[in-house]
Scaffold this motif. Structure first.
Motif, PDB file in Angstrom:
ATOM      1  N   VAL A   1      -7.727  10.723   1.778  1.00 14.90           N
ATOM      2  CA  VAL A   1      -7.449   9.384   1.243  1.00 14.90           C
ATOM      3  C   VAL A   1      -6.663   8.528   2.230  1.00 14.90           C
ATOM      4  O   VAL A   1      -6.989   7.353   2.442  1.00 14.90           O
ATOM      5  N   MET A   2      -5.643   9.094   2.851  1.00 12.87           N
ATOM      6  CA  MET A   2      -4.796   8.289   3.728  1.00 12.87           C
ATOM      7  C   MET A   2      -5.557   7.693   4.912  1.00 12.87           C
ATOM      8  O   MET A   2      -5.460   6.479   5.161  1.00 12.87           O
TER       9      MET A   2
ATOM     10  N   TRP B   1       0.644   4.246  -2.577  1.00 15.03           N
ATOM     11  CA  TRP B   1       0.474   5.627  -2.107  1.00 15.03           C
ATOM     12  C   TRP B   1       1.587   6.524  -2.626  1.00 15.03           C
ATOM     13  O   TRP B   1       1.328   7.671  -3.048  1.00 15.03           O
TER      14      TRP B   1
ATOM     15  N   GLU C   1     -16.270  -3.005   6.069  1.00 11.36           N
ATOM     16  CA  GLU C   1     -15.930  -1.790   5.330  1.00 11.36           C
ATOM     17  C   GLU C   1     -17.098  -0.812   5.274  1.00 11.36           C
ATOM     18  O   GLU C   1     -16.961   0.302   4.748  1.00 11.36           O
TER      19      GLU C   1
ATOM     20  N   LEU D   1      -7.791   4.944   3.585  1.00  7.74           N
ATOM     21  CA  LEU D   1      -7.035   3.766   3.165  1.00  7.74           C
ATOM     22  C   LEU D   1      -6.621   2.919   4.367  1.00  7.74           C
ATOM     23  O   LEU D   1      -6.806   1.698   4.382  1.00  7.74           O
TER      24      LEU D   1
ATOM     25  N   SER E   1      -9.669   1.353   6.017  1.00  7.77           N
ATOM     26  CA  SER E   1     -10.228   0.270   5.200  1.00  7.77           C
ATOM     27  C   SER E   1      -9.478  -1.034   5.430  1.00  7.77           C
ATOM     28  O   SER E   1     -10.087  -2.098   5.610  1.00  7.77           O
TER      29      SER E   1
ATOM     30  N   LEU F   1       0.826  -1.208   0.000  1.00 10.12           N
ATOM     31  CA  LEU F   1       0.000   0.000   0.000  1.00 10.12           C
ATOM     32  C   LEU F   1       0.859   1.256   0.000  1.00 10.12           C
ATOM     33  O   LEU F   1       0.498   2.262  -0.629  1.00 10.12           O
TER      34      LEU F   1
END
Length: 246
Positions: free
Chosen positions: A106-107, A91, A169, A110, A113, A87
């Motif tokens: 986003v971070m 990224w 999720e 991510l 998740s 990941l």
């Protein structure tokens, strides 16, 4: 024309390099774990083995199953262990093209998740599997020996891991939908009753036919939906876009 293609070629080369690094990381972890492939499969099979009647055991109906099934399990474990590094490579490739406010969004999504997916797998392994396999063992007719094929067991376990991982999720999905403006928090609250019914329908489809395991999927799905709604109302309030590049 050649100058226009140069940035694209550079991006493709960088993407290839990062994919190679991720694949090498998985391969290295796999090679390290290779000698413990039998132990890893036994660990995965422990919930079923604990529920089997005395004298019962698992079987391999295919000639190559006894070798390739533990190998598949080792590959899966290697992927999970190397996932943070993989990941990171993804990224590092996309981050330079994101705005600062996109990075801030986003971070965390991510990371959460991945963590929620793993928590879903852990929930299935420690709480759901003992219940499901215990039910199946008790439901076995008299005179029938319950001896599960190791390859079919792996397929069943992976399917359950996927079902519970995706279920966990739900908060992330809810927050993303709200953040993108596709649905409002008020609308999510209005359709709560439909979500509850849908949760039980989904649980009836993806879990074995015992009520307890269906409830153990449907109730977390509903509760996680509620968590997503609460978090969306609290954290995902639309803000003026920050168009400043990092």
């Amino acid at each position: 024309m050649q100058q226009d293609l140069q940035p694209l070629i550079e991006h493709l080369i960088e993407l290839r390099n990062r994919l190679v690094r991720a694949a090498l990381a998985i391969l290295v972890v796999f090679l390290i774990l290779f000698n413990w492939r039998g132990e890893l499969y036994h660990l995965l099979a422990s919930p079923l083995l604990a529920a089997l009647p005395a004298g019962s055991h698992m079987i391999a109906t295919d000639v190559t199953s006894s070798f390739f099934v533990p190998l598949k399990v080792t590959g899966m474990v290697a992927f999970l262990i190397a996932l943070p590094y993989c990941l990171y490579q993804g990224w590092a490739f996309v981050a330079p093209g994101l705005y600062q406010h996109e990075k801030r969004l986003v971070m965390p999504l991510l990371i959460s998740s991945v963590l929620l997916f793993v928590v879903g797998m852990i929930f299935a392994y420690f709480l759901v599997f003992p219940v499901v396999f215990g039910f199946m063992a008790k439901a076995t007719p008299e005179g029938v020996a319950m001896m599960t094929d190791i390859d079919k067991y792996l397929s069943f376990v992976l399917g359950m891991f996927l079902a519970f991982g995706v279920t966990f999720e739900t908060p992330v999905v809810v927050m993303v939908l709200v953040r993108m403006g596709l649905v409002s928090v008020e609308k999510l609250r209005e359709i709560r009753s439909y979500v509850i019914v849908g949760a039980f329908v989904i649980a009836a489809i993806v879990t074995p036919p015992d009520v307890l395991s269906q409830v153990m999927l449907a109730v977390p799905l509903w509760l996680l939906y509620e968590v997503g709604v609460v978090l969306a109302a609290w954290l995902m309030v639309p803000k003026p876009a920050d168009t400043e590049r990092a």
